[in-house]
Design an enzyme around this catalytic site. Structure first.
Site, PDB file in Angstrom:
ATOM      1  N   THR A  36       0.847  -1.188   0.000  1.00  0.00           N
ATOM      2  CA  THR A  36       0.000   0.000   0.000  1.00  0.00           C
ATOM      3  C   THR A  36       0.889   1.247   0.000  1.00  0.00           C
ATOM      4  OG1 THR A  36      -1.939   1.035   1.025  1.00  0.00           O
ATOM      5  CG2 THR A  36      -0.313   0.107   2.529  1.00  0.00           C
ATOM      6  N   ASN A  37       0.330   2.418   0.298  1.00  0.00           N
ATOM      7  CA  ASN A  37       1.126   3.650   0.312  1.00  0.00           C
ATOM      8  C   ASN A  37       0.689   4.534   1.474  1.00  0.00           C
ATOM      9  OD1 ASN A  37      -1.096   5.420  -0.612  1.00  0.00           O
ATOM     10  ND2 ASN A  37      -0.940   4.164  -2.462  1.00  0.00           N
ATOM     11  N   ASP A  38       1.304   5.714   1.576  1.00  0.00           N
ATOM     12  CA  ASP A  38       1.115   6.576   2.739  1.00  0.00           C
ATOM     13  C   ASP A  38      -0.122   7.471   2.695  1.00  0.00           C
ATOM     14  OD1 ASP A  38       3.219   5.847   4.324  1.00  0.00           O
ATOM     15  OD2 ASP A  38       4.630   7.239   3.394  1.00  0.00           O
ATOM     16  N   SER A  39      -0.975   7.317   1.705  1.00  0.00           N
ATOM     17  CA  SER A  39      -2.146   8.199   1.620  1.00  0.00           C
ATOM     18  C   SER A  39      -3.006   8.087   2.884  1.00  0.00           C
ATOM     19  CB  SER A  39      -2.995   7.823   0.399  1.00  0.00           C
ATOM     20  OG  SER A  39      -4.192   8.552   0.410  1.00  0.00           O
TER      21      SER A  39
END
Ligand code: C5P
Length: 223
Positions: free
Chosen positions: A29-32
């Protein structure tokens, strides 16, 4: 009255990061944080719109007054967006969609065996581009998080994805980007820069964006 500028409009907002599964217990996933998209959804609802929020992984509570659709992967999010496209007047894509996903999803937890494990990734479809190809009367807004040559990359994305407006931010600047409560954005349309805003709370960025969209739609692009 400014507050009800979006009365009668149906707005679809995407927010958060996608989750791309490796196996039943692991993912990429990512940091959003989802904060920017949530702020847009909340403000659009305050301005009188009927809001559908298609959300990936987020770290903040859902805004009140909106219909939430929870999704996981980019493929899920794409299905959720495209199946609702013709029911909406405005589509705002604030989600951070993963560019790649694991080529295969293991049905069982991957066991620790070899000293090395290679994960093969395949490209995800571009949801905003698909929306740009299929839109009829919808006003479509994309986001671009950049770390350099912001205007150039923003204009490239706007044209390539056939969006009506693009919100660009330099995520390397202090007070901008993932996880913060403020943002520093510029709005671009097909002719170039529309407005460069100073550092503002994400709620205020959302208000300015929605006000611009409402005025552009009144200008006759969409009924
Ligand atoms: O990742 P990128 O900078 O190209 O994202 C620009 C815009 O395109 C964003 O609005 C993002 O939500 C959207 N996007 C998408 N599907 C992807 C990649 C990006 O909808 N696979």
């Amino acid at each position: 009255q400014e507050k009800r500028m979006l009365a009668g409009k149906r707005v679809l907002v995407t927010a958060g990061g996608t989750i791309e599964r490796i196996d039943p217990v692991r993912y990429l996933t990512n940091d959003s944080s989802g904060k920017m998209g949530f702020a847009i959804a909340e403000e659009a609802s305050r301005m009188g719109a009927e809001v559908t929020l298609v959300t990936g992984k987020t770290s903040v509570p859902l805004p009140p007054g909106v219909k939430a659709v929870r999704t996981e992967s980019a493929l899920d999010m794409m299905e959720a967006v495209l199946s609702r496209l013709q029911d909406n007047d405005i589509v705002i894509k604030a989600a951070a969609v993963a560019d790649y996903r694991p080529a295969e999803q293991a049905q069982q937890k991957i066991k620790k065996k070899k000293s090395e494990l290679t994960l093969q990734l395949v490209k995800n479809p571009d949801i905003l581009k698909a929306v740009g190809e299929r839109k009829t009367t919808q006003f479509v807004v994309g986001f671009a998080a950049e770390t350099e040559r912001v205007a150039e990359h923003a204009m490239d994305k706007l044209k390539r994805k056939n969006s009506d407006l693009l919100v660009a931010n330099d995520v390397s600047a202090e007070g901008a980007g993932f996880g913060t409560d403020t943002n520093i954005v510029s709005f671009f349309d097909q002719n170039g820069l529309v407005e460069a805003l100073p550092v503002l709370p994400k709620a205020e960025v959302a208000r300015r964006l929605l006000t611009l969209i409402a005025s552009r739609m009144e200008g006759g692009k969409t009924a």
